[in-house]
Design an enzyme around this catalytic site. Structure first.
Site, PDB file in Angstrom:
ATOM      1  N   THR A  19       0.811  -1.226   0.000  1.00  0.00           N
ATOM      2  CA  THR A  19       0.000   0.000   0.000  1.00  0.00           C
ATOM      3  C   THR A  19       0.845   1.277   0.000  1.00  0.00           C
ATOM      4  OG1 THR A  19      -0.097  -0.216   2.394  1.00  0.00           O
ATOM      5  CG2 THR A  19      -1.984  -1.064   1.154  1.00  0.00           C
ATOM      6  N   CYS A  28      17.869   4.580  -3.019  1.00  0.00           N
ATOM      7  CA  CYS A  28      17.539   5.287  -4.265  1.00  0.00           C
ATOM      8  C   CYS A  28      18.642   6.260  -4.699  1.00  0.00           C
ATOM      9  CB  CYS A  28      16.213   6.025  -4.116  1.00  0.00           C
ATOM     10  SG  CYS A  28      16.027   6.906  -2.552  1.00  0.00           S
ATOM     11  N   GLU A  51      20.992   8.866   5.236  1.00  0.00           N
ATOM     12  CA  GLU A  51      21.153   8.766   3.779  1.00  0.00           C
ATOM     13  C   GLU A  51      22.629   8.877   3.344  1.00  0.00           C
ATOM     14  OE1 GLU A  51      18.250   8.184   2.470  1.00  0.00           O
ATOM     15  OE2 GLU A  51      18.281   8.683   0.346  1.00  0.00           O
ATOM     16  N   HIS A  55      15.511  12.217  -7.926  1.00  0.00           N
ATOM     17  CA  HIS A  55      16.658  12.717  -7.167  1.00  0.00           C
ATOM     18  C   HIS A  55      17.752  13.155  -8.153  1.00  0.00           C
ATOM     19  CE1 HIS A  55      14.612  11.045  -3.839  1.00  0.00           C
ATOM     20  NE2 HIS A  55      15.369  10.012  -3.555  1.00  0.00           N
TER      21      HIS A  55
HETATM   22  N1  LIG Z   1      10.089   6.110  -1.321  1.00  0.00           N
HETATM   23  C1  LIG Z   1      11.242   5.876  -1.947  1.00  0.00           C
HETATM   24  O1  LIG Z   1      11.611   6.575  -2.926  1.00  0.00           O
HETATM   25  C2  LIG Z   1      12.140   4.746  -1.488  1.00  0.00           C
HETATM   26  C3  LIG Z   1      13.275   4.495  -2.261  1.00  0.00           C
HETATM   27  C4  LIG Z   1      14.111   3.448  -1.905  1.00  0.00           C
HETATM   28  C5  LIG Z   1      13.814   2.684  -0.792  1.00  0.00           C
HETATM   29  N2  LIG Z   1      12.716   2.928  -0.041  1.00  0.00           N
HETATM   30  C6  LIG Z   1      12.444   2.062   1.109  1.00  0.00           C
HETATM   31  O2  LIG Z   1      11.271   1.273   0.845  1.00  0.00           O
HETATM   32  C7  LIG Z   1      10.557   1.036   2.065  1.00  0.00           C
HETATM   33  C8  LIG Z   1       9.122   1.531   1.902  1.00  0.00           C
HETATM   34  O3  LIG Z   1       9.136   2.940   1.671  1.00  0.00           O
HETATM   35  P1  LIG Z   1       7.834   3.752   1.289  1.00  0.00           P
HETATM   36  O4  LIG Z   1       8.317   5.079   0.893  1.00  0.00           O
HETATM   37  O5  LIG Z   1       7.005   2.962   0.323  1.00  0.00           O
HETATM   38  O6  LIG Z   1       7.050   3.798   2.715  1.00  0.00           O
HETATM   39  P2  LIG Z   1       5.511   4.028   3.028  1.00  0.00           P
HETATM   40  O7  LIG Z   1       4.861   4.804   1.950  1.00  0.00           O
HETATM   41  O8  LIG Z   1       5.452   4.524   4.410  1.00  0.00           O
HETATM   42  O9  LIG Z   1       4.877   2.518   2.992  1.00  0.00           O
HETATM   43  C9  LIG Z   1       5.192   1.552   3.984  1.00  0.00           C
HETATM   44  C10 LIG Z   1       4.492   0.236   3.679  1.00  0.00           C
HETATM   45  O10 LIG Z   1       4.829  -0.716   4.716  1.00  0.00           O
HETATM   46  C11 LIG Z   1       3.622  -1.206   5.326  1.00  0.00           C
HETATM   47  N3  LIG Z   1       3.813  -1.443   6.757  1.00  0.00           N
HETATM   48  C12 LIG Z   1       3.974  -0.511   7.741  1.00  0.00           C
HETATM   49  N4  LIG Z   1       4.073  -1.133   8.940  1.00  0.00           N
HETATM   50  C13 LIG Z   1       3.948  -2.463   8.710  1.00  0.00           C
HETATM   51  C14 LIG Z   1       3.929  -3.620   9.544  1.00  0.00           C
HETATM   52  N5  LIG Z   1       4.041  -3.514  10.886  1.00  0.00           N
HETATM   53  N6  LIG Z   1       3.779  -4.846   8.976  1.00  0.00           N
HETATM   54  C15 LIG Z   1       3.638  -4.955   7.625  1.00  0.00           C
HETATM   55  N7  LIG Z   1       3.624  -3.902   6.775  1.00  0.00           N
HETATM   56  C16 LIG Z   1       3.785  -2.666   7.307  1.00  0.00           C
HETATM   57  C17 LIG Z   1       2.597  -0.090   5.108  1.00  0.00           C
HETATM   58  O11 LIG Z   1       1.292  -0.630   5.228  1.00  0.00           O
HETATM   59  P3  LIG Z   1       0.045   0.275   5.741  1.00  0.00           P
HETATM   60  O12 LIG Z   1      -0.421   1.077   4.565  1.00  0.00           O
HETATM   61  O13 LIG Z   1      -0.959  -0.753   6.170  1.00  0.00           O
HETATM   62  O14 LIG Z   1       0.554   1.114   6.882  1.00  0.00           O
HETATM   63  C18 LIG Z   1       2.949   0.332   3.680  1.00  0.00           C
HETATM   64  O15 LIG Z   1       2.431  -0.622   2.774  1.00  0.00           O
HETATM   65  C19 LIG Z   1      11.326   1.743   3.164  1.00  0.00           C
HETATM   66  O16 LIG Z   1      12.187   0.823   3.802  1.00  0.00           O
HETATM   67  C20 LIG Z   1      12.126   2.805   2.406  1.00  0.00           C
HETATM   68  O17 LIG Z   1      13.290   3.190   3.088  1.00  0.00           O
HETATM   69  C21 LIG Z   1      11.861   3.950  -0.372  1.00  0.00           C
END
Ligand SMILES: NC(=O)c1ccc[n+]([C@@H]2O[C@H](COP(=O)([O-])OP(=O)(O)OC[C@H]3O[C@@H](n4cnc5c(N)ncnc54)[C@H](OP(=O)(O)O)[C@@H]3O)[C@@H](O)[C@H]2O)c1
Length: 344
Positions: A11, A150, A202, A242
């Site tokens: 999500t 990223c 980061e 970025h």
């Molecule tokens: N955004 C970027 O550009 C980017 C780039 C590289 C890496 N990342 C990495 O990718 C990961 C996700 O980032 P994001 O930006 O997508 O974060 P986000 O938008 O906050 O999404 C987090 C996801 O994890 C789920 N989640 C949260 N708590 C959980 C739990 N206790 N058990 C199972 N699922 C859980 C959430 O579900 P709910 O909706 O139910 O809360 C949601 O689906 C992070 O580790 C981040 O550092 C992100």
């Protein structure tokens, strides 16, 4: 053959991109969507609050979201993509690998573990050889493979191309989009009319992951590259993309024109989501720009500006679409590589 796949963190900002890339994928079929306890039991449409500027895929929208545990997953889903907060992922991902699932993950936990491959397919596909070591060490039937942060992905392609010319020192300043912090990461009051000159953790990720990615796998371990990397990371009010200013000091001098050629002929790999070439070499000094260039190659290309000569080497700018090549697209590409190498 179609491989049934699951998504952990389906999500979130990256999870939605995974859904967008996997729904029409020629080799993968989305079988299971998982998120936190708060989303479990809801339809994906209700739980995800779709924020991508393309329609939510019809066949995914009414799927019921489950909680991210191996018990909730069908056994005929051999490959799982993961994009959860790292504190959750460090507990959940090993449980999946132990239960026999192959996990292609975005989260930052375990990226530097000695027996965990950290992979950008065009740069270091051979590091997947570490999976044999991982399975011996941990007794897992499954596996855990990571893609880098990223901001690391943006510069590692051009640096890999320059590596044969004696890469000694790298300095980088980033201008990172707000989507990189996730949906609830930065408030509008913090970022509008503003720049945040620090992004927690980061700089360290860029400084360490780069050395592992550019390292040599000797059959037993990855010998990290000796290049000295120093990063300064800034959050700016762009949505996606970025941009990075990179200074690379080389022991074998390379003229800017030669470097541009080196970038233009940069690394490539033959996988369904891979662009013809990882790098796109621009000639104009005012490129790349996030708004104009982030979707190059469906967001999987790294656009690179024209290199300039410095006293010790070269300066250039590069760009990554942070939720595509920098996150979801990177995981999907690693999944394709795992299938290609018969590791799923
Ligand atoms: N955004 C970027 O550009 C980017 C780039 C590289 C890496 N990342 C990495 O990718 C990961 C996700 O980032 P994001 O930006 O997508 O974060 P986000 O938008 O906050 O999404 C987090 C996801 O994890 C789920 N989640 C949260 N708590 C959980 C739990 N206790 N058990 C199972 N699922 C859980 C959430 O579900 P709910 O909706 O139910 O809360 C949601 O689906 C992070 O580790 C981040 O550092 C992100």
């Amino acid at each position: 053959m179609t491989v049934r796949v699951g998504i952990l963190g389906a999500t979130g900002a990256v999870g939605q991109r995974l859904v967008q890339l996997l729904a029409p994928h020629p080799e993968f079929e989305i079988a299971t969507l998982a998120a936190s306890e708060a989303s479990a039991g809801k339809s994906y449409r209700e739980a995800a609050k779709w924020r991508i500027d393309a329609p939510i895929p019809d066949d995914v929208a009414e799927t019921t979201v489950v909680e991210g545990t191996p018990e909730e997953f069908p056994e005929d889903v051999p490959l799982v993509f993961s994009s959860m907060p790292s504190g959750i992922a460090e507990r959940v991902e090993p449980a999946f690998a132990e239960a026999g699932y192959v996990v292609s993950s975005n989260s930052s936990n375990a990226r530097l573990d000695d027996d965990v491959p950290l992979v950008v397919p065009e740069v270091n596909a051979d590091h997947l050889g570490l999976l044999e070591v991982q399975r011996d060490d941990r007794g897992w039937d499954g596996a855990l493979v990571k893609n880098p942060n990223c901001s690391t992905i943006a510069m590692v392609g051009p640096l890999a191309a320059l590596s044969p010319y004696g890469l000694e020192r790298v300095r980088v300043a980033t201008l990172q989009a707000v989507s990189g912090a996730g949906y609830s990461g930065v408030t509008s009051m913090e970022i509008l009319d503003n720049v945040l000159p620090h992004i927690g953790g980061e700089e360290e990720k860029m400084e360490t992951e780069t050395k592992k990615l550019l390292g040599v796998f000797d059959g037993a371990e990855v010998q990290h590259h000796r290049v000295d990397v120093s990063a300064s990371c800034n959050r700016v009010p762009t949505i996606d993309g970025h941009l990075e200013n990179v200074w690379a000091d080389l022991s074998d001098p390379l003229a800017p024109d030669e470097a541009r050629e080196v970038f233009a002929e940069g690394p490539s790999i033959d996988l369904p989501s891979a662009p013809d070439r990882l790098l796109q070499a621009h000639e104009d000094e005012d490129r790349p720009q996030p708004r104009l260039d982030r979707t190059a190659g469906d967001g999987m290309v790294i656009p690179v500006g024209p290199p300039q000569e410095t006293t010790e080497g070269l300066q250039f700018d590069c760009l990554v679409h942070n939720t595509l090549r920098g996150a979801a697209g990177a995981s999907v590409l690693n999944g394709e590589l795992l299938v290609d190498r018969d590791l799923v």
